[in-house]
Structure formats: C-alpha cells, structure tokens
Scaffold this motif. Structure first.
Motif, PDB file in Angstrom:
ATOM      1  N   GLY A  19      23.027   2.646  34.850  1.00 21.80           N
ATOM      2  CA  GLY A  19      21.570   1.998  34.289  1.00 21.80           C
ATOM      3  C   GLY A  19      20.780   3.075  34.649  1.00 21.80           C
ATOM      4  N   PRO A  20      19.677   2.673  33.851  1.00 20.56           N
ATOM      5  CA  PRO A  20      18.255   3.995  33.502  1.00 20.56           C
ATOM      6  C   PRO A  20      17.555   4.272  34.655  1.00 20.56           C
ATOM      7  N   CYS A  21      17.391   4.627  35.341  1.00 18.63           N
ATOM      8  CA  CYS A  21      15.689   5.238  37.009  1.00 18.63           C
ATOM      9  C   CYS A  21      15.491   5.754  36.281  1.00 18.63           C
ATOM     10  N   GLU A  22      13.991   5.908  36.878  1.00 13.93           N
ATOM     11  CA  GLU A  22      13.295   6.676  36.689  1.00 13.93           C
ATOM     12  C   GLU A  22      13.286   7.517  37.339  1.00 13.93           C
ATOM     13  N   LEU A  23      13.635   7.004  38.718  1.00 13.61           N
ATOM     14  CA  LEU A  23      12.916   8.729  40.068  1.00 13.61           C
ATOM     15  C   LEU A  23      14.161   7.502  41.332  1.00 13.61           C
ATOM     16  N   LEU A  24      15.233   8.153  41.588  1.00 14.87           N
ATOM     17  CA  LEU A  24      15.268   8.090  42.841  1.00 14.87           C
ATOM     18  C   LEU A  24      15.321   8.348  44.346  1.00 14.87           C
ATOM     19  N   ILE A  25      15.333   8.223  45.328  1.00 10.67           N
ATOM     20  CA  ILE A  25      15.767   8.510  46.805  1.00 10.67           C
ATOM     21  C   ILE A  25      16.012   8.205  47.586  1.00 10.67           C
ATOM     22  N   ILE A  26      17.474   9.438  47.907  1.00 11.75           N
ATOM     23  CA  ILE A  26      18.432   9.839  48.797  1.00 11.75           C
ATOM     24  C   ILE A  26      18.257   9.817  49.678  1.00 11.75           C
ATOM     25  N   PRO A  27      19.470   9.624  50.436  1.00  9.57           N
ATOM     26  CA  PRO A  27      19.736  10.108  52.024  1.00  9.57           C
ATOM     27  C   PRO A  27      20.428  11.492  52.159  1.00  9.57           C
ATOM     28  N   ALA A  28      20.179  12.225  51.687  1.00  5.61           N
ATOM     29  CA  ALA A  28      20.760  14.128  51.834  1.00  5.61           C
ATOM     30  C   ALA A  28      21.135  14.392  53.012  1.00  5.61           C
ATOM     31  N   ILE A  29      22.109  14.895  53.997  1.00  4.90           N
ATOM     32  CA  ILE A  29      21.904  15.846  54.869  1.00  4.90           C
ATOM     33  C   ILE A  29      21.312  16.380  55.287  1.00  4.90           C
ATOM     34  N   ASP A  30      20.337  16.431  54.958  1.00  2.00           N
ATOM     35  CA  ASP A  30      19.515  17.671  55.464  1.00  2.00           C
ATOM     36  C   ASP A  30      17.936  16.779  55.189  1.00  2.00           C
ATOM     37  N   GLY A  31      18.524  15.635  55.045  1.00  2.00           N
ATOM     38  CA  GLY A  31      16.640  15.198  54.914  1.00  2.00           C
ATOM     39  C   GLY A  31      16.676  14.367  53.423  1.00  2.00           C
ATOM     40  N   GLU A  32      15.770  13.179  53.133  1.00  2.00           N
ATOM     41  CA  GLU A  32      15.688  12.643  52.542  1.00  2.00           C
ATOM     42  C   GLU A  32      15.429  13.945  50.800  1.00  2.00           C
ATOM     43  N   MET A  33      15.729  13.294  49.559  1.00  2.00           N
ATOM     44  CA  MET A  33      15.190  14.036  48.501  1.00  2.00           C
ATOM     45  C   MET A  33      15.263  13.158  47.097  1.00  2.00           C
ATOM     46  N   GLY A  34      14.024  13.323  46.518  1.00  2.00           N
ATOM     47  CA  GLY A  34      13.878  12.983  45.562  1.00  2.00           C
ATOM     48  C   GLY A  34      14.453  13.396  44.370  1.00  2.00           C
ATOM     49  N   ILE A  35      14.545  12.668  43.582  1.00  2.00           N
ATOM     50  CA  ILE A  35      15.542  13.261  42.118  1.00  2.00           C
ATOM     51  C   ILE A  35      14.237  12.466  40.952  1.00  2.00           C
ATOM     52  N   MET A  36      14.406  13.357  40.221  1.00  2.00           N
ATOM     53  CA  MET A  36      13.120  12.511  38.815  1.00  2.00           C
ATOM     54  C   MET A  36      14.557  13.296  37.529  1.00  2.00           C
ATOM     55  N   ALA A  37      14.073  12.710  36.314  1.00  2.78           N
ATOM     56  CA  ALA A  37      14.821  12.988  34.669  1.00  2.78           C
ATOM     57  C   ALA A  37      14.256  14.671  35.039  1.00  2.78           C
ATOM     58  N   GLY A  38      15.360  15.580  34.383  1.00  2.00           N
ATOM     59  CA  GLY A  38      14.878  16.873  33.952  1.00  2.00           C
ATOM     60  C   GLY A  38      15.938  17.963  35.608  1.00  2.00           C
ATOM     61  N   HIS A  39      15.545  17.073  36.887  1.00  2.00           N
ATOM     62  CA  HIS A  39      16.129  17.864  37.584  1.00  2.00           C
ATOM     63  C   HIS A  39      17.224  18.954  37.516  1.00  2.00           C
ATOM     64  N   GLU A  40      17.515  19.730  38.548  1.00  2.00           N
ATOM     65  CA  GLU A  40      18.486  20.915  38.390  1.00  2.00           C
ATOM     66  C   GLU A  40      19.341  20.584  38.762  1.00  2.00           C
ATOM     67  N   SER A  41      20.451  21.075  38.115  1.00  2.00           N
ATOM     68  CA  SER A  41      21.498  20.666  38.553  1.00  2.00           C
ATOM     69  C   SER A  41      22.411  21.287  40.009  1.00  2.00           C
ATOM     70  N   THR A  42      23.120  20.075  40.602  1.00  2.00           N
ATOM     71  CA  THR A  42      22.854  20.216  42.472  1.00  2.00           C
ATOM     72  C   THR A  42      24.358  19.306  42.983  1.00  2.00           C
TER      73      THR A  42
END
Length: 133
Positions: A19-42
């Motif tokens: 579904g829709p999401c405004e902000l996502l914070i993930i536990p990435a391998i090198d620390g927490e990473m925040g993701i918002m709409a329009g984030h660079e592709s990776t």
C-alpha cells in the motif's frame, strides 16, 4: 497530505504489507536508512532489526530478518525472510533464543557456526526491541 510511494513488504511465507507509505526506515547493513517519495534508485541489503513505516501520519513497526530492498522514486519492494508485528512475537521464546545464542557465542565454534549464531542473536534482539515499544 504528504507525498507517498507504493510500498510492498514481502516475507518468504506471506505478503506482509502492500500500500501507500509516506516514510520508511529500514535496518540496512550499514545502519538505518530513511526513504521518502522520490528517493534515488538503489538496491541494498536488509539487516535483522526494526522496520518502521508511516501511513497517514501513523507509525507502524515490525521486526524483520535478512533480505534486500529495491528502492525506486515511485515504489519500494522489500523482500525479507520473515516480518512480524509486535503482537505476533512470543517474547518468552525470543528471550530464550537470545540466551541460547549468547551462550553459544561463549563456546568454541567454527566460523560457519559463529556466523549462524550471530544471525540468531540479531534476530532475537530485533524481535525483543520491537515488542518493547
């Protein structure tokens, strides 16, 4: 209303959230990473830990295990071995798993056993962290 992106969280045994999401914070391998709409592709890997996502201004959290995430400006696909809501976690079982892993780390092990034990400890600690909120 905040800009949103499409979020798909899929565990190995079931779809967890779509579904829709405004902000996502993930536990990435090198620390927490925040993701918002329009984030660079990776693409990056997910480390066992706490996943947080915001929908309509309300934060939701979950414990996730290893996996990876595809981030695009319009959507995010997150694939993990397991994803659990706090109310789905058996706290006693997670505490026992943590104790077992800590005890195993004190013993002599092969490198392979050591990495498996480290992963088990990380999973147990992530589950316990999510239940404490």
């Amino acid at each position: 209303m905040a800009k949103t992106f499409d979020l798909k969280i899929v565990a190995s045994d079931k779809p967890f959230y779509m579904g829709p999401c405004e902000l996502l914070i993930i536990p990435a391998i090198d620390g927490e990473m925040g993701i918002m709409a329009g984030h660079e592709s990776t693409v990056t890997t997910i480390h066992p830990g706490e996943l947080r996502y915001q929908i309509d201004g309300v934060w939701h959290n979950a414990a996730v295990t290893e996996g990876f995430v595809e981030i695009m400006p319009e959507y995010v696909n997150l694939l993990v071995d397991a994803a659990e809501l706090p109310e789905e976690i058996d706290v006693k079982r997670a505490e026992l798993a943590k104790a077992r892993a800590q005890e195993k780390l004190r013993q002599r092990q092969s490198m392979k056993e050591y990495y498996h034990t480290q992963a088990a400890l990380a999973r147990a600690m992530a589950r316990l962290k999510v239940t404490k909120k």
